[in-house]
Design a protein around this motif. Structure first.
Motif, PDB file in Angstrom:
ATOM      1  N   THR A  13     -32.884  84.545  82.616  1.00 49.84           N
ATOM      2  CA  THR A  13     -33.922  85.577  82.563  1.00 49.84           C
ATOM      3  C   THR A  13     -34.309  86.046  83.966  1.00 49.84           C
ATOM      4  OG1 THR A  13     -35.772  84.032  82.536  1.00 49.84           O
ATOM      5  CG2 THR A  13     -34.781  84.535  80.409  1.00 49.84           C
ATOM      6  N   SER A  15     -35.946  85.898  86.699  1.00 46.52           N
ATOM      7  CA  SER A  15     -36.640  85.206  87.786  1.00 46.52           C
ATOM      8  C   SER A  15     -35.747  85.258  89.011  1.00 46.52           C
ATOM      9  CB  SER A  15     -36.889  83.747  87.387  1.00 46.52           C
ATOM     10  OG  SER A  15     -36.955  82.921  88.525  1.00 46.52           O
ATOM     11  N   THR A  40     -30.776  88.516  80.250  1.00 47.54           N
ATOM     12  CA  THR A  40     -31.754  89.564  79.919  1.00 47.54           C
ATOM     13  C   THR A  40     -31.548  90.726  80.893  1.00 47.54           C
ATOM     14  OG1 THR A  40     -33.473  88.734  81.400  1.00 47.54           O
ATOM     15  CG2 THR A  40     -33.474  87.879  79.133  1.00 47.54           C
ATOM     16  N   SER A  43     -32.856  90.095  84.378  1.00 50.23           N
ATOM     17  CA  SER A  43     -32.111  89.140  85.213  1.00 50.23           C
ATOM     18  C   SER A  43     -31.007  89.810  86.016  1.00 50.23           C
ATOM     19  CB  SER A  43     -31.525  88.020  84.345  1.00 50.23           C
ATOM     20  OG  SER A  43     -30.386  88.479  83.642  1.00 50.23           O
ATOM     21  N   PHE A  46     -31.211  90.142  89.678  1.00 44.90           N
ATOM     22  CA  PHE A  46     -31.103  88.961  90.536  1.00 44.90           C
ATOM     23  C   PHE A  46     -29.708  88.347  90.556  1.00 44.90           C
ATOM     24  CE2 PHE A  46     -35.392  89.294  88.800  1.00 44.90           C
ATOM     25  CZ  PHE A  46     -36.115  89.412  89.979  1.00 44.90           C
ATOM     26  N   THR A  88     -38.524  82.907  82.398  1.00 45.57           N
ATOM     27  CA  THR A  88     -39.675  83.645  82.955  1.00 45.57           C
ATOM     28  C   THR A  88     -40.910  83.468  82.082  1.00 45.57           C
ATOM     29  OG1 THR A  88     -38.997  85.576  81.705  1.00 45.57           O
ATOM     30  CG2 THR A  88     -38.283  85.492  84.003  1.00 45.57           C
ATOM     31  N   ALA A  89     -42.053  83.789  82.657  1.00 46.97           N
ATOM     32  CA  ALA A  89     -43.313  83.774  81.897  1.00 46.97           C
ATOM     33  C   ALA A  89     -43.201  84.732  80.717  1.00 46.97           C
ATOM     34  CB  ALA A  89     -44.457  84.188  82.822  1.00 46.97           C
ATOM     35  N   ASN A  90     -42.538  85.856  80.953  1.00 43.32           N
ATOM     36  CA  ASN A  90     -42.372  86.871  79.905  1.00 43.32           C
ATOM     37  C   ASN A  90     -41.563  86.336  78.725  1.00 43.32           C
ATOM     38  OD1 ASN A  90     -42.321  89.710  78.910  1.00 43.32           O
ATOM     39  ND2 ASN A  90     -40.131  89.516  79.367  1.00 43.32           N
ATOM     40  N   THR A  91     -40.407  85.743  79.016  1.00 50.26           N
ATOM     41  CA  THR A  91     -39.560  85.215  77.932  1.00 50.26           C
ATOM     42  C   THR A  91     -40.258  84.066  77.212  1.00 50.26           C
ATOM     43  OG1 THR A  91     -37.481  85.983  78.870  1.00 50.26           O
ATOM     44  CG2 THR A  91     -37.361  84.022  77.483  1.00 50.26           C
ATOM     45  N   MET A 125     -48.788  82.058  88.553  1.00 50.98           N
ATOM     46  CA  MET A 125     -48.345  82.429  87.188  1.00 50.98           C
ATOM     47  C   MET A 125     -48.212  81.167  86.327  1.00 50.98           C
ATOM     48  SD  MET A 125     -45.384  85.217  88.121  1.00 50.98           S
ATOM     49  CE  MET A 125     -44.893  85.713  86.477  1.00 50.98           C
TER      50      MET A 125
HETATM   51  C1  LIG Z   1     -38.841  90.084  92.909  1.00 49.11           C
HETATM   52  C2  LIG Z   1     -39.290  89.604  91.555  1.00 49.11           C
HETATM   53  C3  LIG Z   1     -39.226  88.277  91.262  1.00 49.11           C
HETATM   54  C4  LIG Z   1     -39.636  87.795  90.027  1.00 49.11           C
HETATM   55  N1  LIG Z   1     -39.564  86.460  89.791  1.00 49.11           N
HETATM   56  C5  LIG Z   1     -40.068  85.987  88.623  1.00 49.11           C
HETATM   57  C6  LIG Z   1     -40.071  84.607  88.395  1.00 49.11           C
HETATM   58  O1  LIG Z   1     -39.590  83.793  89.199  1.00 49.11           O
HETATM   59  N2  LIG Z   1     -40.583  84.163  87.223  1.00 49.11           N
HETATM   60  C7  LIG Z   1     -41.140  85.013  86.282  1.00 49.11           C
HETATM   61  O2  LIG Z   1     -41.639  84.525  85.267  1.00 49.11           O
HETATM   62  N3  LIG Z   1     -41.118  86.338  86.488  1.00 49.11           N
HETATM   63  C8  LIG Z   1     -40.592  86.861  87.626  1.00 49.11           C
HETATM   64  N4  LIG Z   1     -40.589  88.217  87.845  1.00 49.11           N
HETATM   65  C9  LIG Z   1     -41.080  89.110  86.771  1.00 49.11           C
HETATM   66  C10 LIG Z   1     -40.012  89.301  85.678  1.00 49.11           C
HETATM   67  O3  LIG Z   1     -38.802  89.770  86.226  1.00 49.11           O
HETATM   68  C11 LIG Z   1     -40.540  90.250  84.622  1.00 49.11           C
HETATM   69  O4  LIG Z   1     -41.652  89.679  83.983  1.00 49.11           O
HETATM   70  C12 LIG Z   1     -39.492  90.623  83.600  1.00 49.11           C
HETATM   71  O5  LIG Z   1     -40.080  91.467  82.632  1.00 49.11           O
HETATM   72  C13 LIG Z   1     -38.902  89.412  82.899  1.00 49.11           C
HETATM   73  O6  LIG Z   1     -38.050  89.822  81.865  1.00 49.11           O
HETATM   74  P1  LIG Z   1     -37.187  88.773  81.016  1.00 49.11           P
HETATM   75  O7  LIG Z   1     -38.102  87.655  80.652  1.00 49.11           O
HETATM   76  O8  LIG Z   1     -36.733  89.549  79.846  1.00 49.11           O
HETATM   77  O9  LIG Z   1     -36.042  88.357  81.862  1.00 49.11           O
HETATM   78  C14 LIG Z   1     -40.143  88.698  89.066  1.00 49.11           C
HETATM   79  C15 LIG Z   1     -40.185  90.061  89.357  1.00 49.11           C
HETATM   80  C16 LIG Z   1     -39.771  90.509  90.586  1.00 49.11           C
HETATM   81  C17 LIG Z   1     -39.857  91.981  90.878  1.00 49.11           C
END
Ligand SMILES: Cc1cc2nc3c(=O)[nH]c(=O)nc-3n(C[C@H](O)[C@H](O)[C@H](O)COP(=O)(O)O)c2cc1C
Length: 397
Positions: A13, A15, A40, A43, A46, A88-91, A125
């Protein structure tokens, strides 16, 4: 490295720690698992699809509405284990809420296998009540949630939020699957020292050095993954510990010596990566705190040389030392140490360079062997250096 066979689905995801997923995929696929990665959308910022596909040996799945594979989520869900690393917090929130608006989430809901997730995020977070509640809920529903490690985060802040190293995640997954780890060091017993000893001046002050223990820990982890039984004597190291390795904590050079004495006869290979103090304060130390004066004289005396004190010249096991040298003739001095201490190998690193060695995650080493064949390992991760050292141990052992 292990029996073929487990189907693992790994979610990656968005992060910043997603860069570590490539190494984790390489380890899991290298252990003969049938590894399928779901990425995702976030991701992709990254880590690239091509790197993950190459490491896992399968195309990466990410589209829930892939016309060529309509029920991909149901097929993927028939796995032995679902891993989300990083999560991630989102997932995590969507998993807790039972949402299914991407391929990873739909697969999670359809899967009946065990699930393990590795949250990774900024420490604020991670400490947010919503995240803690979601994590608690998932734990209650049987998901194994491995809390993040504490340390320096990608954003430059310090706190809990770091994704553990891929080697540690790999070991945990192997254990979860009930896999016995076998490899080219299977059956070998390794004793490794790591860290920096501390010689007390009084009850609060000490003489020490900058060694963090990262190199020794990397060797212990790599050896464990290659099937060895590993004891790690750790001198003042605050590094994450791995299941499967036996840790013995020591503080002083004398403590390290005592720990070595009790385990030396039970090992086939001794790797001495700890930076042991050459000197300790003479006489009896003040138990309290020395008064602050304009001048104070400390008399130092040499600590015992480990190799001669333990009579290791006579033991049959393989002995690997480390030589942290600088200045002219540094390599020659390392070579002298190899001969004088009758070691089988010595790992030389140049401490005049600030980008490698002490405290760093990277190193550049030259492994000197008795046979005169030097092996140079250019600047790379300490984990990779560890494997190159162990390649030679495996060949000699
Ligand atoms: C530079 C950057 C770093 C991020 N790192 C994290 C992280 O380490 N952990 C996290 O929960 N969200 C992080 N985020 C936020 C997530 O990318 C964002 O919530 C995204 O919607 C997650 O989608 P997913 O859960 O579908 O992969 C980061 C965002 C940015 C711009």
């Amino acid at each position: 490295m292990t029996q073929p066979g487990h189907k693992i689905v790994m979610g990656v995801t968005g992060s910043i720690a997603a860069t570590k997923s490539v190494e984790l995929a390489r380890l899991l696929a290298g252990a003969c698992h049938d590894l399928h990665i779901i990425q995702t959308e976030a991701s992709r910022h990254f880590v690239g699809e091509a790197a993950l596909a190459a490491a896992s040996g399968h195309p990466v799945a990410s589209d829930l509405f892939d016309s060529s594979d309509t029920f991909a989520h149901l097929e993927l869900a028939r796995a032995d284990l679902l891993v989300v690393a990083p999560a991630t917090a989102n997932t995590i929130a969507k998993m807790a809420a039972g949402m299914a608006d991407n391929l990873l989430l739909a697969t999670y809901l359809a899967a009946e296998c065990p699930a393990i997730i590795y949250p990774a995020m900024n420490h604020r977070m991670w400490n947010h009540a919503a995240v803690r509640e979601n994590v608690r809920l998932l734990g209650q529903r049987g998901v194994t949630v491995v809390p993040p490690e504490t340390g320096e985060l990608a954003c430059g802040e310090t706190g809990a939020g770091r994704l553990p190293e891929p080697a540690a995640i790999f070991c945990r997954i192997q254990e979860l699957l009930g896999e016995k780890i076998t490899g080219d060091l299977a059956g070998m017993r390794l004793l490794v020292t790591a860290g920096a000893t501390r010689e007390p001046i009084d009850a609060v002050r000490f003489i020490s050095n900058r060694s963090s223990g990262k190199m020794g820990f990397a060797i212990a982890e790599a050896a464990y993954m290659r099937g060895a039984a590993v004891i790690l004597i750790a001198a003042n190291c605050s590094l994450p510990r791995r299941p499967g390795i036996r840790y013995v904590d020591v503080s002083t050079a004398a403590g390290l010596m005592a720990a070595l004495e009790s385990d030396i006869d039970n090992c086939d290979v001794l790797i001495m990566a700890a930076a042991v103090s050459d000197y300790m304060v003479s006489g009896k130390q003040t138990m309290g705190k020395l008064e602050r004066k304009s001048k104070i004289n400390l008399q130092l005396e040499k600590t015992d040389d480990i190799v001669s004190r333990l009579g290791m010249n006579n033991t049959s096991g393989l002995k690997v030392g480390f030589a942290a040298e600088y200045g002219r003739d540094k390599l020659e001095r390392a070579r002298q140490k190899l001969r004088q201490k009758k070691l089988d190998m010595i790992v030389f690193n140049d401490i005049s360079r600030s980008d490698i060695g002490f405290e760093s995650d990277e190193n550049e080493i030259t492994i000197l062997t008795g046979s005169g064949r030097d092996v140079f390992v250019g600047k790379t991760s300490k984990a990779e250096c560890a494997h190159r050292i162990l390649d030679l141990v495996a060949a000699k052992g």
